[in-house]
Design an enzyme around this catalytic site. Structure first.
Site, PDB file in Angstrom:
ATOM      1  CE  LYS A 214      -3.418   0.510  -8.353  1.00  0.00           C
ATOM      2  NZ  LYS A 214      -4.592  -0.043  -7.366  1.00  0.00           N
TER       3      LYS A 214
ATOM      4  CD  GLU B 105       4.654  10.400   2.647  1.00  0.00           C
ATOM      5  OE1 GLU B 105       4.562   9.866   4.086  1.00  0.00           O
ATOM      6  OE2 GLU B 105       5.075  11.466   2.450  1.00  0.00           O
TER       7      GLU B 105
ATOM      8  CB  CYS C 226      -1.029   6.686   7.714  1.00  0.00           C
ATOM      9  SG  CYS C 226      -1.291   8.514   7.016  1.00  0.00           S
TER      10      CYS C 226
ATOM     11  CD  GLU D   6      -0.716   1.230   9.367  1.00  0.00           C
ATOM     12  OE1 GLU D   6      -0.445   0.037   8.470  1.00  0.00           O
ATOM     13  OE2 GLU D   6      -0.579   2.263   9.202  1.00  0.00           O
TER      14      GLU D   6
HETATM   15  P1  NDP Z   1      -1.610  -1.301   0.113  1.00  0.00           P
HETATM   16  O1  NDP Z   1      -0.198  -1.127   0.400  1.00  0.00           O
HETATM   17  O2  NDP Z   1      -2.594  -2.552   0.104  1.00  0.00           O
HETATM   18  O3  NDP Z   1      -2.074  -0.557  -1.470  1.00  0.00           O
HETATM   19  C1  NDP Z   1      -1.749   0.766  -1.680  1.00  0.00           C
HETATM   20  C2  NDP Z   1      -1.525   0.855  -3.132  1.00  0.00           C
HETATM   21  O4  NDP Z   1      -0.761   0.093  -3.818  1.00  0.00           O
HETATM   22  C3  NDP Z   1      -3.007   0.362  -3.812  1.00  0.00           C
HETATM   23  O5  NDP Z   1      -3.476   1.206  -4.750  1.00  0.00           O
HETATM   24  C4  NDP Z   1      -2.737  -0.872  -4.297  1.00  0.00           C
HETATM   25  O6  NDP Z   1      -3.760  -1.254  -5.215  1.00  0.00           O
HETATM   26  C5  NDP Z   1      -1.401  -0.847  -4.743  1.00  0.00           C
HETATM   27  N1  NDP Z   1      -0.790  -2.048  -5.068  1.00  0.00           N
HETATM   28  C6  NDP Z   1      -0.826  -3.185  -4.440  1.00  0.00           C
HETATM   29  N2  NDP Z   1       0.207  -4.026  -4.701  1.00  0.00           N
HETATM   30  C7  NDP Z   1       1.053  -3.264  -5.590  1.00  0.00           C
HETATM   31  C8  NDP Z   1       2.149  -3.609  -6.410  1.00  0.00           C
HETATM   32  N3  NDP Z   1       2.848  -5.039  -6.243  1.00  0.00           N
HETATM   33  N4  NDP Z   1       2.985  -2.691  -7.241  1.00  0.00           N
HETATM   34  C9  NDP Z   1       2.170  -1.511  -7.070  1.00  0.00           C
HETATM   35  N5  NDP Z   1       1.489  -0.973  -6.570  1.00  0.00           N
HETATM   36  C10 NDP Z   1       0.440  -1.871  -5.776  1.00  0.00           C
HETATM   37  O7  NDP Z   1      -2.343  -0.223   0.941  1.00  0.00           O
HETATM   38  P2  NDP Z   1      -3.964   0.087   1.280  1.00  0.00           P
HETATM   39  O8  NDP Z   1      -4.501   0.518   0.072  1.00  0.00           O
HETATM   40  O9  NDP Z   1      -4.394  -1.193   2.346  1.00  0.00           O
HETATM   41  O10 NDP Z   1      -3.722   1.235   2.265  1.00  0.00           O
HETATM   42  C11 NDP Z   1      -3.580   1.215   3.784  1.00  0.00           C
HETATM   43  C12 NDP Z   1      -2.058   1.560   3.998  1.00  0.00           C
HETATM   44  O11 NDP Z   1      -1.460   2.786   3.481  1.00  0.00           O
HETATM   45  C13 NDP Z   1      -1.850   1.630   5.483  1.00  0.00           C
HETATM   46  O12 NDP Z   1      -0.491   0.812   5.832  1.00  0.00           O
HETATM   47  C14 NDP Z   1      -1.647   3.006   5.893  1.00  0.00           C
HETATM   48  O13 NDP Z   1      -0.727   3.082   6.991  1.00  0.00           O
HETATM   49  C15 NDP Z   1      -0.992   3.498   4.626  1.00  0.00           C
HETATM   50  N6  NDP Z   1      -0.987   4.920   4.437  1.00  0.00           N
HETATM   51  C16 NDP Z   1      -0.092   5.628   4.724  1.00  0.00           C
HETATM   52  C17 NDP Z   1      -0.096   7.095   4.588  1.00  0.00           C
HETATM   53  C18 NDP Z   1       0.966   7.897   4.730  1.00  0.00           C
HETATM   54  O14 NDP Z   1       0.889   9.232   4.484  1.00  0.00           O
HETATM   55  N7  NDP Z   1       2.234   7.380   5.496  1.00  0.00           N
HETATM   56  C19 NDP Z   1      -1.463   7.569   4.619  1.00  0.00           C
HETATM   57  C20 NDP Z   1      -2.439   6.992   4.309  1.00  0.00           C
HETATM   58  C21 NDP Z   1      -2.077   5.472   4.305  1.00  0.00           C
HETATM   59  P3  NDP Z   1      -4.858  -2.330  -4.715  1.00  0.00           P
HETATM   60  O15 NDP Z   1      -5.633  -1.626  -3.697  1.00  0.00           O
HETATM   61  O16 NDP Z   1      -5.498  -2.383  -5.714  1.00  0.00           O
HETATM   62  O17 NDP Z   1      -4.285  -3.619  -4.133  1.00  0.00           O
END
Ligand code: NDP
Length: 522
Positions: A168, A241, A275, A373
């Site tokens: 997803k 992550e 990140c 962040e």
């Molecule tokens: P989000 O947490 O908003 O979303 C991550 C994913 O989870 C998306 O596909 C999102 O869908 C989905 N999602 C949202 N709500 C739910 C739920 N209740 N249950 C299951 N899945 C859900 O993160 P972002 O997409 O905004 O990404 C940025 C974040 O990712 C930053 O905090 C960054 O630091 C972190 N990150 C961490 C990395 C690591 O390796 N540690 C690497 C890259 C990023 P939708 O987008 O459709 O809402």
């Protein structure tokens, strides 16, 4: 340019630089997600039986296809994420290609059966082996900031070890995930072994509820906590992550020219939406003035614009929502005394999602800018007076993803690296640990659980089974029923045989306990 309204049923995917609608997709409902997982489960045993060599061949074909189509893939990533094409090539395509290389080279090592040597004399009558088996159906939920390389590295490790994957992706970047699917299917991955379900958070929740065997989630801390709770209710194991607030420590012997270039790139690449971005920069007071003015000078030379233009250094933020969050943090910091040496404002002439690269000084740890962040093109710099103070500042955070230390003295860097609380510490480099296929990637504290990348990342995709084959199957075990006073005496002596402190004690234990072998058992 209008930001398309979020509809629970449809995804409207736009170019964050231009607002152009790139694609529209129906969202997968919970029933669709369940179907996808059921199909994956039915298909997975045959994929596992294909064997390592068969799966390696498929991954090599994938690697070849990606190599051939790298320009189209990079253009796709740039169109929906906004990042400069160079970054799409370097941090998405190369990382994915190298992950494929790493997985094909190391899968034998990860899945090789291991003989277990039994030290206990009685257990030497068994042959013990450890098997590494695929976990089954893996759910992957991925973010928008690295829309290819994050899901791809996790997917490749899962596939090569014999798992099926249901991915997803973020609703903001569906096309990169669909491109990944196209290449994998063309390479020979069966349709049901790798599936993409598109949707918003609800589709992600449905994936957790759909009977997957493990979840690899990359995203924010806030969503990660919700995901972990939902997974815990079903005892679904998770790798998380999450976010970072990565510190950069510039020691008094650092090369200011090199370190300032690194700070600028480390904080601003991908418009700071990484990140592993430099989110807090600490510089020794002796270098501070020079360092700040070098950073300001270098930031002044950067070109902000559409990532599709070859000259662009910094693209737009992914969305207006993201920009507003970054802007709010900066405004709060400035209100509390921070000074914007460069930037600090929107660039509306370029489009609604563009923000000027921002260098902030006079910042402190009471500001959310230095705690939460930021995920935007912002470089906040603070001065320190000693190594101990630098380490204390670096560790004063809820996060622990990565950190970097800048010094001309490698031994000093290495010694300080051990004192930083983070999953990764780089000495004299930033961010690029993500591109080292061999390096485990992941954090501590609020930055997450478990690892992706490297051997540790591949091991998250297998479960361990211990198989013991008895070498004397026609003999009833000494410890089986038929207890009594005599057996108690013999077993007490047997403890002496195993753990006695002297040869005499052990010999005595052997002499008393061995007759138990001829004891009548039930
Ligand atoms: P989000 O947490 O908003 O979303 C991550 C994913 O989870 C998306 O596909 C999102 O869908 C989905 N999602 C949202 N709500 C739910 C739920 N209740 N249950 C299951 N899945 C859900 O993160 P972002 O997409 O905004 O990404 C940025 C974040 O990712 C930053 O905090 C960054 O630091 C972190 N990150 C961490 C990395 C690591 O390796 N540690 C690497 C890259 C990023 P939708 O987008 O459709 O809402």
């Amino acid at each position: 340019m209008n930001t398309p309204a979020r509809s629970p049923e449809r995804i409207v995917n736009t170019n964050p630089a231009t607002g152009e609608v790139l694609s529209e997709h129906a969202c997968a409902a919970a029933a669709n997600v369940q179907d996808a997982v059921a199909r994956a489960r039915a298909a997975q045993p045959a994929w596992s039986r294909l064997g390592i060599a068969g799966r390696v061949r498929v991954l090599r074909r994938f690697q070849q296809l990606l190599l051939e189509q790298r320009s189209e893939v990079a253009a796709c990533v740039t169109a929906e994420s906004g990042k400069p094409v160079v970054e799409s090539l370097v941090s998405e395509v190369i990382v994915t290609l190298d992950a494929a290389r790493f997985c094909t080279e190391n899968v034998y090592r990860v899945m090789r059966e291991e003989d277990v040597r039994h030290a206990n004399i009685v257990m030497k009558t068994k042959r013990g082996r450890i098997l590494h088996e695929p976990v089954g159906v893996l759910g992957i939920i991925s973010p928008w900031n690295y829309p290819l390389s994050i899901p791809a590295t996790e997917t490749l490790a899962a596939l090569v070890t014999g798992n099926a994957v249901v991915l997803k992706p973020s609703e903001l970047t569906p096309l990169s995930a669909l491109y990944l699917a196209r290449l994998l299917h063309e390479a020979g991955v069966p349709q049901d072994i790798f599936q993409v379900v598109l949707g918003f958070g609800g589709t992600g929740s449905a994936l957790i509820e759909s009977g997957i065997d493990k979840l690899v989630f990359t995203g924010s801390v806030e969503t990660g906590k919700r995901v972990a709770e939902a997974a815990a209710r079903r005892l679904v194991p998770v790798v998380l992550e999450l976010g970072g607030k990565d510190p950069m420590l510039v020691l008094d012997d650092a090369d200011v020219d090199i370190a300032s270039s690194a700070a600028v790139w480390g904080a601003l690449m991908n418009a700071g939406q990484t990140c592993l971005s430099v989110e807090r920069c600490y510089v020794h007071r002796n270098l501070y003035e020079r360092f700040v003015s070098e950073c300001a000078r270098k930031i002044g030379q950067l070109k902000v614009g559409n990532g599709a233009n070859a000259e662009t250094d910094i693209g737009p933020l992914i969305s207006l929502r993201q920009l507003e969050a970054v802007e709010a943090q900066i405004e709060e910091a400035v209100a509390a005394g921070a000074i914007a040496v460069t930037g600090g404002k929107r660039l509306p002439q370029l489009g609604p999602n563009f923000f000027a690269p921002t260098l902030l000084v006079n910042v402190n740890h009471r500001m959310s800018l230095m705690q939460k962040e930021t995920f935007g093109p912002v470089l906040p710099i603070m001065a320190f007076d000693s190594d101990d103070e630098a380490i204390a500042l670096a560790n004063d955070s809820d996060f622990g993803l990565s950190a970097s230390i800048w010094t001309r003295n490698a031994r000093r860097g290495d010694a300080l690296a051990r004192r930083v609380n983070a999953g990764t510490v780089m000495v004299n480099d930033v961010i690029t640990c993500f591109a080292v296929a061999e390096a485990p990637h992941g954090g501590i504290k609020a930055s997450g659980l478990g690892r992706t990348h490297g051997l540790f990342g591949m091991r998250e995709m297998v479960r361990t089974k211990y198989v013991a084959s008895d070498l004397l199957p026609s003999i009833k075990k000494v410890w089986w029923y038929g207890y009594g006073e005599q057996l108690g005496h013999q077993m007490s002596a047997f403890v002496g045989l195993l753990f006695g402190n002297s040869l005499v004690a052990r010999a005595k234990g052997a002499a008393i306990s061995f007759p138990s072998l001829w004891r009548k058992r039930l």
